[in-house]
Design a protein around this motif. Structure first.
Motif, PDB file in Angstrom:
ATOM      1  N   ARG A  27     110.776  -3.732 130.004  1.00 48.33           N
ATOM      2  CA  ARG A  27     110.511  -2.534 129.191  1.00 48.33           C
ATOM      3  C   ARG A  27     109.071  -2.504 128.696  1.00 48.33           C
ATOM      4  O   ARG A  27     108.416  -1.465 128.733  1.00 48.33           O
ATOM      5  CB  ARG A  27     111.473  -2.473 128.008  1.00 48.33           C
ATOM      6  N   ARG A  28     108.564  -3.642 128.227  1.00 55.53           N
ATOM      7  CA  ARG A  28     107.174  -3.693 127.751  1.00 55.53           C
ATOM      8  C   ARG A  28     106.203  -3.403 128.893  1.00 55.53           C
ATOM      9  O   ARG A  28     105.229  -2.670 128.729  1.00 55.53           O
ATOM     10  CB  ARG A  28     106.864  -5.048 127.121  1.00 55.53           C
ATOM     11  N   ARG A  31     106.251   0.294 129.772  1.00 51.92           N
ATOM     12  CA  ARG A  31     105.544   1.055 128.737  1.00 51.92           C
ATOM     13  C   ARG A  31     104.032   0.967 128.950  1.00 51.92           C
ATOM     14  O   ARG A  31     103.328   1.974 128.896  1.00 51.92           O
ATOM     15  CB  ARG A  31     105.921   0.530 127.353  1.00 51.92           C
ATOM     16  N   ALA A  35     101.615   4.163 130.036  1.00 53.02           N
ATOM     17  CA  ALA A  35     100.471   4.507 129.188  1.00 53.02           C
ATOM     18  C   ALA A  35      99.182   4.503 130.005  1.00 53.02           C
ATOM     19  O   ALA A  35      98.364   5.427 129.903  1.00 53.02           O
ATOM     20  CB  ALA A  35     100.376   3.527 128.018  1.00 53.02           C
ATOM     21  N   GLU A  42      99.444   2.962 124.255  1.00 50.89           N
ATOM     22  CA  GLU A  42     100.821   2.459 124.390  1.00 50.89           C
ATOM     23  C   GLU A  42     101.729   2.912 123.261  1.00 50.89           C
ATOM     24  O   GLU A  42     102.889   3.231 123.483  1.00 50.89           O
ATOM     25  CB  GLU A  42     100.820   0.926 124.452  1.00 50.89           C
ATOM     26  N   GLU A  43     101.198   2.943 122.049  1.00 50.98           N
ATOM     27  CA  GLU A  43     102.050   3.326 120.913  1.00 50.98           C
ATOM     28  C   GLU A  43     102.514   4.777 120.993  1.00 50.98           C
ATOM     29  O   GLU A  43     103.451   5.172 120.305  1.00 50.98           O
ATOM     30  CB  GLU A  43     101.355   3.040 119.580  1.00 50.98           C
ATOM     31  N   ILE A  45     103.817   6.001 123.697  1.00 52.80           N
ATOM     32  CA  ILE A  45     104.959   5.978 124.611  1.00 52.80           C
ATOM     33  C   ILE A  45     106.135   5.348 123.881  1.00 52.80           C
ATOM     34  O   ILE A  45     106.231   4.139 123.725  1.00 52.80           O
ATOM     35  CB  ILE A  45     104.644   5.163 125.891  1.00 52.80           C
ATOM     36  N   HIS A  47     109.911   4.326 123.664  1.00 54.22           N
ATOM     37  CA  HIS A  47     110.936   3.983 124.663  1.00 54.22           C
ATOM     38  C   HIS A  47     112.148   3.402 123.972  1.00 54.22           C
ATOM     39  O   HIS A  47     112.628   2.341 124.298  1.00 54.22           O
ATOM     40  CB  HIS A  47     110.363   3.046 125.717  1.00 54.22           C
ATOM     41  N   THR A  50     117.237   3.715 126.711  1.00 55.08           N
ATOM     42  CA  THR A  50     117.319   3.176 128.054  1.00 55.08           C
ATOM     43  C   THR A  50     118.614   3.685 128.667  1.00 55.08           C
ATOM     44  O   THR A  50     119.657   3.635 128.035  1.00 55.08           O
ATOM     45  CB  THR A  50     117.341   1.631 128.037  1.00 55.08           C
ATOM     46  N   THR A  85     111.121   7.627 133.483  1.00 55.34           N
ATOM     47  CA  THR A  85     110.761   6.500 134.325  1.00 55.34           C
ATOM     48  C   THR A  85     112.014   5.983 135.008  1.00 55.34           C
ATOM     49  O   THR A  85     113.029   5.749 134.356  1.00 55.34           O
ATOM     50  CB  THR A  85     110.158   5.362 133.472  1.00 55.34           C
TER      51      THR A  85
END
Length: 142
Positions: A27-28, A31, A35, A42-43, A45, A47, A50, A85
């Motif tokens: 997940r990281r 992300r 981005a 990144e912040e 996005i 998420h 799931t 995604t």
């Protein structure tokens, strides 16, 4: 949509810490990739949701959300999506038949041609979730 801890409690599943960390690492990584591709910090996005989808040819749709073969946009279908995604964990022709992800022509953008994505293990598909990307999935036959 799945919150991993809630799913584990509901299904009485116990994953090893290494597996849970692998899930969070993916997940990281997704992300950060999104981005970078979209030129966003990144912040920006979020998420928090799931969605795991296991589609097979014998499973009957129980709700309209299970009817993956209908043309839709994710913003309309789910209400909150800005970006979608998809990370494929299996391969068409090896693990199943059918299942092509189809982008249909949109009135708002594009050249009027459809685009077809063949599912393949580890393939990442990222797109905006609104009217510019109506899509569906071909029915899975096996």
């Amino acid at each position: 949509f799945v919150e991993l801890a809630a799913l584990m409690d509901f299904k009485s599943i116990s994953y090893a810490e290494a597996k849970k960390e692998a899930y969070h690492a993916v997940r990281r990584s997704l992300r950060a990739t999104i981005a970078r591709l979209l030129g966003l910090p990144e912040e920006a996005i979020l998420h928090d949701m799931t969605f795991f989808s296991h589609i097979n040819g014998t499973k009957e749709a129980k709700t309209v959300h299970d009817e993956y073969w209908h043309l839709h946009t994710d913003t309309e279908q789910y209400g909150t999506f800005e970006y979608t995604t998809l990370l494929y964990l299996s391969t068409q022709g090896k693990d199943f038949e059918g299942g092509e992800f189809v982008f249909e022509p949109s009135d708002s953008v594009g050249d009027g041609r459809r685009a077809v994505v063949e599912p393949r293990f580890n393939r990442l598909v990222v797109f905006t979730s609104d009217a510019e990307n109506p899509h569906r999935v071909e029915k899975v036959s096996k």
